[in-house]
Design an enzyme around this catalytic site. Structure first.
Site: not given
Ligand code: NDP
Ligand SMILES: O=C(O)C1=N[C@H](C(=O)O)C[C@H](O)C1
Length: 266
Positions: A99-100, A126, A128, A155, A159
């Site tokens: 999802g990243t 990108p 879900f 957002h 982000k």
């Molecule tokens: N596809 C989808 O539907 C969605 C995708 N996203 C994407 O998902 C990703 C995460 O979003 P979100 O949860 O909001 O972000 P957060 O910052 O809340 O979470 C990211 C996590 O990754 C951890 N992290 C960072 N570096 C590492 C590493 N080297 N190894 C393991 N863990 C690591 C962070 O830890 P720490 O904070 O301790 O550094 C944190 O816990 C983003 O890329 C976002 O764009 C988000 C929402 C929906």
């Molecule tokens: O970082 C977020 O929060 C999200 N990231 C994804 C994106 O970059 O499109 C999906 C959603 O928009 C939430």
């Protein structure tokens, strides 16, 4: 029933912690380990919000995959790390659900080749949220008839990547059907740099970041005497989880890279 063994990377994050809940609550799924760059050893139950979850925590992906032998890795971290995790998972024969966001075209090409070489599937989505996937599909339909488009994604202010992965994917999908056009006045000038947003094939993408927001996007189309706006809002991270489940169930059955959930939902 075959149990699907799952590792989650980024379990303390906003999305990762929601994915932990999903895996714990889904019959037939087993969370066998988590990957957390700041913690090695110990149990997930030692962190706030995870009481009772005696799941081993690893900082190193190779050690994690060797010890836990999962079927699927769910990655919800950051772009650079996510790419490293996805490649390593494929090398170990583990199917990634990613999802990243922030992966480049080159990243996708490399992963496509690795899937081919290893003969296993991977899903990079990108977004879900099923509503967001429909918003992208509807925008693609509209892009065939309207070639003036502005994408406004909004957002939360934590982000890291801009434009969002969803906005980039939307622009890519529209570009497949839209007649290329440089939009706006041919002589327009930005008096403050960036005023017209990012440019993708002549379409403009605007990224708004504010506390209070979660994940929102509007795709605006314009033509003589009319506009069409297609809009989606995620009000919480649970909105993404039904798509994560679809991706986990599907990745077990495919042997190529799929980029975008629209390619696997009926
Ligand atoms: N596809 C989808 O539907 C969605 C995708 N996203 C994407 O998902 C990703 C995460 O979003 P979100 O949860 O909001 O972000 P957060 O910052 O809340 O979470 C990211 C996590 O990754 C951890 N992290 C960072 N570096 C590492 C590493 N080297 N190894 C393991 N863990 C690591 C962070 O830890 P720490 O904070 O301790 O550094 C944190 O816990 C983003 O890329 C976002 O764009 C988000 C929402 C929906
Ligand atoms: O970082 C977020 O929060 C999200 N990231 C994804 C994106 O970059 O499109 C999906 C959603 O928009 C939430």
């Amino acid at each position: 029933m075959n149990i699907v063994k799952i590792v989650i990377a980024g379990p303390r994050g906003k999305m990762g912690s929601e994915a932990v809940k999903l895996v714990q609550e889904t019959e037939g799924y087993e969370l066998v380990a988590v990957l957390d760059h700041k913690n090695d050893g110990g149990m997930l139950s030692e962190f706030p919000g995870f009481s009772g979850l005696d799941i081993p925590v690893f900082a190193d992906i190779s050690a994690c995959l060797k010890a836990s032998e999962p079927d699927v890795l769910i990655d919800l971290t950051t772009p650079e790390v996510g790419m490293h995790h996805t490649k390593t998972a494929l090398q170990y024969g583990v199917r990634p659900v990613v999802g990243t966001t922030g992966f480049t075209k080159e990243n996708l090409k490399e992963l496509e080749e690795l899937c081919h070489e290893k003969g296993i599937g991977a899903i990079i989505a990108p977004n879900f949220a099923l509503g967001a996937v429909l918003m992208m599909k509807f925008s693609q339909m509209a892009g065939k008839y309207f070639n003036d488009v502005e994408i406004i994604e909004m957002h939360h202010d934590q982000k890291l990547d801009a434009p969002s992965g969803t906005a980039v994917k939307t622009a890519e999908m529209i570009a497949e059907v839209r007649e290329t056009k440089v939009q706006g006045h041919p002589n327009e000038k930005e008096t403050i740099e960036g005023a017209r947003g990012a440019d993708y094939d002549g379409m403009h993408i605007h990224s708004v970041r504010l506390p209070g927001l979660i994940a929102h996007q509007q795709v605006m189309f314009g033509a003589s005497g009319q506009t069409l706006t297609i809009k989606h809002d995620s009000y919480n991270r649970a909105s993404f989880m039904s798509g994560v489940k679809i991706a986990v169930d599907t990745v077990l059955k495919i042997d190529t890279l799929v980029y975008g959930l629209e390619n696997i939902i009926e």
